[in-house]
Design an enzyme around this catalytic site. Structure first.
Site, PDB file in Angstrom:
ATOM      1  CB  SER A  61      42.016  23.511  37.768  1.00  0.00           C
ATOM      2  OG  SER A  61      42.169  24.864  37.445  1.00  0.00           O
TER       3      SER A  61
HETATM    4  N1  SAH Z   1      44.790  28.284  40.740  1.00  0.00           N
HETATM    5  C1  SAH Z   1      43.433  28.347  41.220  1.00  0.00           C
HETATM    6  C2  SAH Z   1      42.434  28.420  40.059  1.00  0.00           C
HETATM    7  C3  SAH Z   1      41.572  29.591  40.230  1.00  0.00           C
HETATM    8  S1  SAH Z   1      40.562  30.081  38.894  1.00  0.00           S
HETATM    9  C4  SAH Z   1      43.121  27.210  42.175  1.00  0.00           C
HETATM   10  O1  SAH Z   1      43.976  26.344  42.356  1.00  0.00           O
HETATM   11  O2  SAH Z   1      42.038  27.203  42.765  1.00  0.00           O
HETATM   12  C5  SAH Z   1      41.410  31.500  38.308  1.00  0.00           C
HETATM   13  C6  SAH Z   1      41.607  32.640  39.269  1.00  0.00           C
HETATM   14  O3  SAH Z   1      42.290  33.670  38.558  1.00  0.00           O
HETATM   15  C7  SAH Z   1      40.330  33.292  39.799  1.00  0.00           C
HETATM   16  O4  SAH Z   1      40.337  33.287  41.198  1.00  0.00           O
HETATM   17  C8  SAH Z   1      40.389  34.712  39.239  1.00  0.00           C
HETATM   18  O5  SAH Z   1      39.838  35.692  40.098  1.00  0.00           O
HETATM   19  C9  SAH Z   1      41.887  34.912  39.066  1.00  0.00           C
HETATM   20  N2  SAH Z   1      42.271  35.965  38.142  1.00  0.00           N
HETATM   21  C10 SAH Z   1      41.742  36.281  36.936  1.00  0.00           C
HETATM   22  N3  SAH Z   1      42.411  37.315  36.381  1.00  0.00           N
HETATM   23  C11 SAH Z   1      43.398  37.661  37.256  1.00  0.00           C
HETATM   24  C12 SAH Z   1      44.421  38.659  37.261  1.00  0.00           C
HETATM   25  N4  SAH Z   1      44.576  39.514  36.241  1.00  0.00           N
HETATM   26  N5  SAH Z   1      45.255  38.709  38.313  1.00  0.00           N
HETATM   27  C13 SAH Z   1      45.123  37.867  39.369  1.00  0.00           C
HETATM   28  N6  SAH Z   1      44.169  36.909  39.430  1.00  0.00           N
HETATM   29  C14 SAH Z   1      43.324  36.800  38.387  1.00  0.00           C
END
Ligand code: SAH
Length: 214
Positions: A61
């Site tokens: 993000s």
């Molecule tokens: N907090 C992260 C943002 C990552 S984007 C950062 O600081 O980089 C969102 C992430 O959520 C992705 O990696 C995606 O694979 C994960 N995601 C989506 N659905 C999910 C679920 N049900 N359980 C765990 N992770 C999930």
């Protein structure tokens, strides 16, 4: 130290100038080396005012949104926080500088492994990781003082509300696949209360209490 200078500029222009006031959040942003959470080819862009790809069609993000969500959690040294969506690990690293323990769940194996290795390398020993569908939370470790969901959900999963302590806060993007509202939810003796923090755009929360895979 090119990146130290870029980081200081990011904190001044994107975080403090836009109204983030929590000193713990600001200090965490000054410390965490964001450029190490992206691929080498993108390192020079890591402190820019935008999200970046991290592989597997996922993104790290924009710095400001990480700061806004972290501040909204209202957590401190004693807090235990659950994050759904480890991704690059950046949000978890920011939280680990502020709270006592971070529990973070990722459903894509390659991202989970990469983040796990980075946490070890950077000595973030208070981050516990799990490879799983996080839309049902992490029941064995509940309740949590804060829950942060970094992927967009069709609605707030009931299981996550259950795993929030009385007095706890959850921050979660809720909406359709193209745009969501950032919702802050409080839980107290009287029940749950929601505040709309404004529009946002996240990748999908995929899982039992999220969107279907396709
Ligand atoms: N907090 C992260 C943002 C990552 S984007 C950062 O600081 O980089 C969102 C992430 O959520 C992705 O990696 C995606 O694979 C994960 N995601 C989506 N659905 C999910 C679920 N049900 N359980 C765990 N992770 C999930």
């Amino acid at each position: 130290m090119k990146y130290a200078r870029q980081r200081a500029e990011m904190v001044g222009r994107q975080i403090e100038a836009r109204g983030i006031t929590d000193v713990n959040v600001i200090q965490a942003f000054q410390k965490v080396p964001r450029h190490l959470f992206v691929n080498e080819a993108l390192m020079d862009q890591a402190y820019g005012d935008f999200p970046l790809p991290i592989g597997e069609k996922q993104t790290i993000s924009q710095p400001y949104i990480v700061a806004e969500m972290t501040q909204a959690l209202e957590v401190s040294k004693e807090s235990r926080v659950l994050e759904i969506g480890t991704g690059s690990g950046y949000q978890a690293a920011i939280l680990s500088e502020i709270v006592s323990r971070v529990y973070t769940i990722e459903r894509i194996h390659s991202l989970f492994i990469k983040a796990r290795k980075l946490f070890d390398k950077l000595h973030y020993h208070n981050i516990l990781t799990k490879y799983s569908d996080g839309s049902s939370g992490w029941k064995d470790e509940s309740p949590f003082d804060g829950i942060i969901v970094t992927a967009g959900a069709p609605e707030i999963p009931e299981s996550l509300i259950d795993q929030l302590s009385t007095g706890g806060r959850m921050v979660i993007p809720v909406g359709d696949q193209y745009s969501q509202k950032l919702i802050k939810l409080y839980k107290d003796e009287k029940g749950i209360h929601k505040v709309d923090l404004g529009g946002c755009r996240f990748v999908k929360l995929v899982g039992t209490h999220g969107w279907n895979e396709i």
